[in-house]
Design a protein around this motif. Sequence first.
Motif, PDB file in Angstrom:
ATOM      1  N   HIS A 150      26.436  35.139  43.318  1.00 15.77           N
ATOM      2  CA  HIS A 150      25.619  34.569  44.397  1.00 15.77           C
ATOM      3  C   HIS A 150      25.349  33.104  44.096  1.00 15.77           C
ATOM      4  CE1 HIS A 150      22.583  34.188  47.499  1.00 15.77           C
ATOM      5  NE2 HIS A 150      21.761  33.696  46.602  1.00 15.77           N
ATOM      6  N   ARG A 151      25.659  32.230  45.053  1.00 15.76           N
ATOM      7  CA  ARG A 151      25.425  30.798  44.885  1.00 15.76           C
ATOM      8  C   ARG A 151      24.640  30.241  46.053  1.00 15.76           C
ATOM      9  NH1 ARG A 151      31.437  28.567  43.109  1.00 15.76           N
ATOM     10  NH2 ARG A 151      31.755  29.941  41.312  1.00 15.76           N
ATOM     11  N   MET A 152      23.988  29.116  45.800  1.00 18.28           N
ATOM     12  CA  MET A 152      23.271  28.398  46.847  1.00 18.28           C
ATOM     13  C   MET A 152      24.135  27.254  47.379  1.00 18.28           C
ATOM     14  SD  MET A 152      19.437  27.804  45.380  1.00 18.28           S
ATOM     15  CE  MET A 152      18.325  29.148  45.025  1.00 18.28           C
ATOM     16  N   CYS A 153      23.889  26.861  48.619  1.00 14.34           N
ATOM     17  CA  CYS A 153      24.396  25.598  49.128  1.00 14.34           C
ATOM     18  C   CYS A 153      23.459  24.514  48.599  1.00 14.34           C
ATOM     19  CB  CYS A 153      24.411  25.593  50.652  1.00 14.34           C
ATOM     20  SG  CYS A 153      24.786  23.983  51.370  1.00 14.34           S
ATOM     21  N   VAL A 154      23.985  23.577  47.823  1.00 19.31           N
ATOM     22  CA  VAL A 154      23.130  22.573  47.194  1.00 19.31           C
ATOM     23  C   VAL A 154      22.450  21.697  48.236  1.00 19.31           C
ATOM     24  CG1 VAL A 154      23.073  20.630  45.564  1.00 19.31           C
ATOM     25  CG2 VAL A 154      24.536  22.590  45.113  1.00 19.31           C
ATOM     26  N   TRP A 155      23.136  21.462  49.361  1.00 21.82           N
ATOM     27  CA  TRP A 155      22.523  20.644  50.407  1.00 21.82           C
ATOM     28  C   TRP A 155      21.269  21.324  50.957  1.00 21.82           C
ATOM     29  CZ3 TRP A 155      22.202  15.946  52.046  1.00 21.82           C
ATOM     30  CH2 TRP A 155      21.709  15.665  53.329  1.00 21.82           C
ATOM     31  N   HIS A 156      21.346  22.624  51.227  1.00 27.47           N
ATOM     32  CA  HIS A 156      20.176  23.343  51.726  1.00 27.47           C
ATOM     33  C   HIS A 156      19.090  23.419  50.659  1.00 27.47           C
ATOM     34  CE1 HIS A 156      23.128  24.727  54.765  1.00 27.47           C
ATOM     35  NE2 HIS A 156      22.072  24.770  55.546  1.00 27.47           N
ATOM     36  N   MET A 157      19.502  23.615  49.414  1.00 28.62           N
ATOM     37  CA  MET A 157      18.527  23.640  48.322  1.00 28.62           C
ATOM     38  C   MET A 157      17.794  22.308  48.224  1.00 28.62           C
ATOM     39  SD  MET A 157      19.077  23.938  44.212  1.00 28.62           S
ATOM     40  CE  MET A 157      19.271  22.156  44.093  1.00 28.62           C
ATOM     41  N   TYR A 158      18.555  21.218  48.309  1.00 28.98           N
ATOM     42  CA  TYR A 158      17.928  19.896  48.220  1.00 28.98           C
ATOM     43  C   TYR A 158      16.986  19.643  49.390  1.00 28.98           C
ATOM     44  CZ  TYR A 158      17.128  14.940  48.481  1.00 28.98           C
ATOM     45  OH  TYR A 158      16.505  13.728  48.584  1.00 28.98           O
ATOM     46  N   ASN A 159      17.335  20.114  50.586  1.00 26.59           N
ATOM     47  CA  ASN A 159      16.450  19.923  51.740  1.00 26.59           C
ATOM     48  C   ASN A 159      15.100  20.587  51.524  1.00 26.59           C
ATOM     49  OD1 ASN A 159      18.128  18.320  53.277  1.00 26.59           O
ATOM     50  ND2 ASN A 159      19.104  20.040  54.321  1.00 26.59           N
ATOM     51  N   ASN A 160      15.093  21.722  50.840  1.00 29.19           N
ATOM     52  CA  ASN A 160      13.818  22.355  50.482  1.00 29.19           C
ATOM     53  C   ASN A 160      13.107  21.572  49.381  1.00 29.19           C
ATOM     54  OD1 ASN A 160      14.016  24.515  52.313  1.00 29.19           O
ATOM     55  ND2 ASN A 160      15.300  25.676  50.908  1.00 29.19           N
ATOM     56  N   PHE A 161      13.883  21.105  48.427  1.00 29.61           N
ATOM     57  CA  PHE A 161      13.347  20.345  47.304  1.00 29.61           C
ATOM     58  C   PHE A 161      12.666  19.059  47.763  1.00 29.61           C
ATOM     59  CE2 PHE A 161      14.134  16.827  44.334  1.00 29.61           C
ATOM     60  CZ  PHE A 161      13.545  17.289  43.163  1.00 29.61           C
ATOM     61  N   LYS A 162      13.281  18.345  48.701  1.00 32.63           N
ATOM     62  CA  LYS A 162      12.769  17.026  49.083  1.00 32.63           C
ATOM     63  C   LYS A 162      11.480  17.091  49.903  1.00 32.63           C
ATOM     64  CE  LYS A 162      15.386  16.202  53.370  1.00 32.63           C
ATOM     65  NZ  LYS A 162      16.386  15.326  54.015  1.00 32.63           N
ATOM     66  N   LYS A 163      11.131  18.277  50.396  1.00 28.28           N
ATOM     67  CA  LYS A 163       9.848  18.410  51.092  1.00 28.28           C
ATOM     68  C   LYS A 163       8.692  18.103  50.159  1.00 28.28           C
ATOM     69  CE  LYS A 163      11.648  21.899  54.296  1.00 28.28           C
ATOM     70  NZ  LYS A 163      11.626  23.335  54.706  1.00 28.28           N
ATOM     71  N   LYS A 164       8.877  18.433  48.891  1.00 30.17           N
ATOM     72  CA  LYS A 164       7.864  18.143  47.876  1.00 30.17           C
ATOM     73  C   LYS A 164       8.188  16.881  47.092  1.00 30.17           C
ATOM     74  CE  LYS A 164       5.227  21.884  48.305  1.00 30.17           C
ATOM     75  NZ  LYS A 164       3.770  21.827  48.579  1.00 30.17           N
ATOM     76  N   HIS A 165       9.491  16.565  46.988  1.00 22.79           N
ATOM     77  CA  HIS A 165       9.926  15.442  46.144  1.00 22.79           C
ATOM     78  C   HIS A 165      10.971  14.622  46.905  1.00 22.79           C
ATOM     79  CE1 HIS A 165       7.877  17.557  42.866  1.00 22.79           C
ATOM     80  NE2 HIS A 165       8.501  18.646  43.288  1.00 22.79           N
TER      81      HIS A 165
END
Length: 260
Positions: free
Chosen positions: A32-47
């Motif tokens: 199971h892998r994540m799409c890094v772009w979607h992961m980053y979009n969640n990350f940037k909400k805080k950072h």
Amino acid sequence: MDVTQEAVIREFFSQLLGLIQTIQEVLPGVEHRMCVWHMYNNFKKKHPDRVLKERIWVAARVSYRDRFAGLMESLKEFDEGAYNWLVNHTYPKEWTRSHFRTSVKCDILLNNLCESFNSTILDARQKPILDMLETVGFYLMVRMEKKREWIKKYIGEICPKILKKLEKNKLAVNDCIPSHSKNWKFEIRCMYGDRYTVNLISRCCSCRKWDLNGIPCAHAIAAICDTGKEPEKFVYDCYSKEAYMRAYEPMISPMNAEQI
């Protein structure tokens, strides 16, 4: 966040976890892998810092664990909150090449394959379930036949996009100095100071790029050329014309109209 929003979010994650569990049951052992772009979009909400974006992508692309560990320590010193978010919300095996398994010969970080297919079936998704399935089935039937006809006319042994990636790797060979040890094992010294080991028998390099995607990296190509062999012969069989033909060999049968 009101009660309704919280309930919706809880239901979403409940379904997501259920989907992950179901996939493991149907396809045991699948990675199971994540799409890094979607992961980053969640990350940037805080950072939202753009410097953090660059650090995230560098960490995602790095191919071996020691380098990843160093990047994460650097991130912790730069922004401990961002580091903690990654530690608490993700697993490295889901988003960085340094922790991907090498058996699948796939190092993609984005879900562009899914997005491409999704955009193709947008009209079908608006239809009732049976009509949707018939529309998707017809599209796949026609596409697979086009692919079969195309590969029959292709004269190469390796698929063209893979050859293009191999040629790109060849451009970096001048920075690599191979030294033969024994039994097709090499030490590769790079102009910028790094050193790697290559084993041509097991088709692996300590940088892990060859291991991850099945295409000889610059270090491997340097070793291969030192033996007088052709790098094309060391590309994994999954990228061959024969493998492509096997992938598109199954036929989707045409269907009659519904009888009223």
